[in-house]
Design a protein around this motif. Sequence first.
Motif, PDB file in Angstrom:
ATOM      1  N   PRO A  55       0.826  -1.217   0.000  1.00 51.56           N
ATOM      2  CA  PRO A  55       0.000   0.000   0.000  1.00 51.56           C
ATOM      3  C   PRO A  55       0.853   1.257   0.000  1.00 51.56           C
ATOM      4  O   PRO A  55       2.031   1.226   0.349  1.00 51.56           O
ATOM      5  N   ASP A  56       0.246   2.358  -0.410  1.00 53.09           N
ATOM      6  CA  ASP A  56       0.929   3.652  -0.403  1.00 53.09           C
ATOM      7  C   ASP A  56       0.722   4.300   0.972  1.00 53.09           C
ATOM      8  O   ASP A  56      -0.379   4.731   1.311  1.00 53.09           O
ATOM      9  N   LEU A  57       1.792   4.376   1.751  1.00 54.94           N
ATOM     10  CA  LEU A  57       1.706   4.880   3.119  1.00 54.94           C
ATOM     11  C   LEU A  57       2.365   6.246   3.282  1.00 54.94           C
ATOM     12  O   LEU A  57       2.315   6.833   4.367  1.00 54.94           O
ATOM     13  N   SER A  58       2.963   6.761   2.217  1.00 56.25           N
ATOM     14  CA  SER A  58       3.653   8.050   2.300  1.00 56.25           C
ATOM     15  C   SER A  58       2.666   9.158   2.625  1.00 56.25           C
ATOM     16  O   SER A  58       1.550   9.208   2.087  1.00 56.25           O
ATOM     17  N   GLY A  59       3.086  10.041   3.532  1.00 62.03           N
ATOM     18  CA  GLY A  59       2.247  11.165   3.921  1.00 62.03           C
ATOM     19  C   GLY A  59       1.320  10.866   5.077  1.00 62.03           C
ATOM     20  O   GLY A  59       0.676  11.773   5.608  1.00 62.03           O
ATOM     21  N   MET A  60       1.225   9.585   5.480  1.00 65.28           N
ATOM     22  CA  MET A  60       0.375   9.223   6.602  1.00 65.28           C
ATOM     23  C   MET A  60       1.103   9.419   7.923  1.00 65.28           C
ATOM     24  O   MET A  60       2.333   9.368   7.988  1.00 65.28           O
ATOM     25  N   ASP A  61       0.326   9.611   8.984  1.00 61.41           N
ATOM     26  CA  ASP A  61       0.879   9.540  10.324  1.00 61.41           C
ATOM     27  C   ASP A  61       1.324   8.097  10.566  1.00 61.41           C
ATOM     28  O   ASP A  61       0.708   7.152  10.072  1.00 61.41           O
ATOM     29  N   TRP A  62       2.421   7.922  11.323  1.00 61.36           N
ATOM     30  CA  TRP A  62       2.985   6.579  11.472  1.00 61.36           C
ATOM     31  C   TRP A  62       1.997   5.583  12.089  1.00 61.36           C
ATOM     32  O   TRP A  62       2.007   4.402  11.742  1.00 61.36           O
ATOM     33  N   GLY A 112       6.597  12.446  12.816  1.00 61.38           N
ATOM     34  CA  GLY A 112       5.671  11.323  12.814  1.00 61.38           C
ATOM     35  C   GLY A 112       5.050  10.997  11.475  1.00 61.38           C
ATOM     36  O   GLY A 112       4.301  10.020  11.362  1.00 61.38           O
ATOM     37  N   ILE A 113       5.371  11.772  10.429  1.00 57.18           N
ATOM     38  CA  ILE A 113       4.807  11.533   9.095  1.00 57.18           C
ATOM     39  C   ILE A 113       5.716  10.590   8.306  1.00 57.18           C
ATOM     40  O   ILE A 113       6.940  10.752   8.298  1.00 57.18           O
ATOM     41  N   VAL A 114       5.108   9.616   7.617  1.00 53.57           N
ATOM     42  CA  VAL A 114       5.876   8.706   6.768  1.00 53.57           C
ATOM     43  C   VAL A 114       6.347   9.465   5.528  1.00 53.57           C
ATOM     44  O   VAL A 114       5.531  10.030   4.788  1.00 53.57           O
ATOM     45  N   ILE A 115       7.660   9.512   5.326  1.00 51.53           N
ATOM     46  CA  ILE A 115       8.208  10.286   4.204  1.00 51.53           C
ATOM     47  C   ILE A 115       8.775   9.398   3.094  1.00 51.53           C
ATOM     48  O   ILE A 115       9.059   9.880   2.000  1.00 51.53           O
ATOM     49  N   ALA A 116       8.949   8.109   3.363  1.00 45.98           N
ATOM     50  CA  ALA A 116       9.453   7.194   2.320  1.00 45.98           C
ATOM     51  C   ALA A 116       9.141   5.761   2.735  1.00 45.98           C
ATOM     52  O   ALA A 116       8.911   5.475   3.918  1.00 45.98           O
ATOM     53  N   LEU A 174       9.691   1.662   6.577  1.00 47.47           N
ATOM     54  CA  LEU A 174       9.000   2.936   6.568  1.00 47.47           C
ATOM     55  C   LEU A 174       9.892   3.989   7.228  1.00 47.47           C
ATOM     56  O   LEU A 174      10.296   3.831   8.387  1.00 47.47           O
ATOM     57  N   SER A 175      10.201   5.052   6.482  1.00 47.58           N
ATOM     58  CA  SER A 175      10.991   6.170   7.016  1.00 47.58           C
ATOM     59  C   SER A 175      10.035   7.221   7.549  1.00 47.58           C
ATOM     60  O   SER A 175       9.178   7.723   6.818  1.00 47.58           O
ATOM     61  N   VAL A 176      10.199   7.544   8.821  1.00 48.47           N
ATOM     62  CA  VAL A 176       9.306   8.473   9.501  1.00 48.47           C
ATOM     63  C   VAL A 176      10.075   9.743   9.851  1.00 48.47           C
ATOM     64  O   VAL A 176      11.216   9.696  10.312  1.00 48.47           O
TER      65      VAL A 176
END
Length: 243
Positions: free
Chosen positions: A52-59, A85-89, A106-108
């Motif tokens: 799934p695309d998780l970029s931009g979500m809160d961790w 706390g935002i997923v950036i990659a 997941l890079s936060v």
Amino acid sequence: MPASHHSLSLTPLRVLACLALLSVVAAGIAITVILSQSTNPMFSIRREVIVPDLSGMDWQQAQVEQSAAQLSIVWDTRYSAQAEGIVIAQKPTAGSTVKQGQKLILSVSKGPNTITVPDLKSQNRSDAVQTLRDAGFTVSVDYIRNDPTLQADTVILQSPAAGTALEAGDCITLTVARAVPDPFRQVPSLLGMSVAEARRRLAIVELLPTLTPSNLTEGTITAQDPLPGTLLHRNAHVRLVAK
């Protein structure tokens, strides 16, 4: 005649055959277990899932979203312009096909790596530069000549101002006072010197000679005005009499 027991006995060949069969069954079971645990796309028998695309979500939201995919999350934190706390990659990227249980990195964001600029006014230049470098900034120094009441090498201005939040590596410019030359020069004793030597001595202290007679190029100084020790402004004239 008694019944024969030969049909119930196990010959060595039969024992070996049983052992071989058991080995094959055990190997099959082991292979099945290994393949069921493996996430290697070439060998795993696990179900395939879409990342799934998780970029931009809160961790925390990202953790919930990926639970349906049954991936193994590995968290990585780094500084960025994004809020903390935002997923950036993510790796693998969104849309990739992987096996269930595969590692998902997941890079936060840890938030911006900002440093507050300290107040450096009135500090000594060397101390101010060291303070900024220790904090992670780069430094540029501009010099300005100021009034004699301000000690040389004192920080007068800084840009950006104290309290500004900057990132490590940003440049701070310091405006530093340069020493004001003493406006006064002390008249040396020139009596008995040659005209050439008297000119040289006056040039050293940034004073100018006025000779009498004016066209004299050689001779000995017999009088001077002002007297030795007098304070004159830079480039003032000292009258010399020579013969």
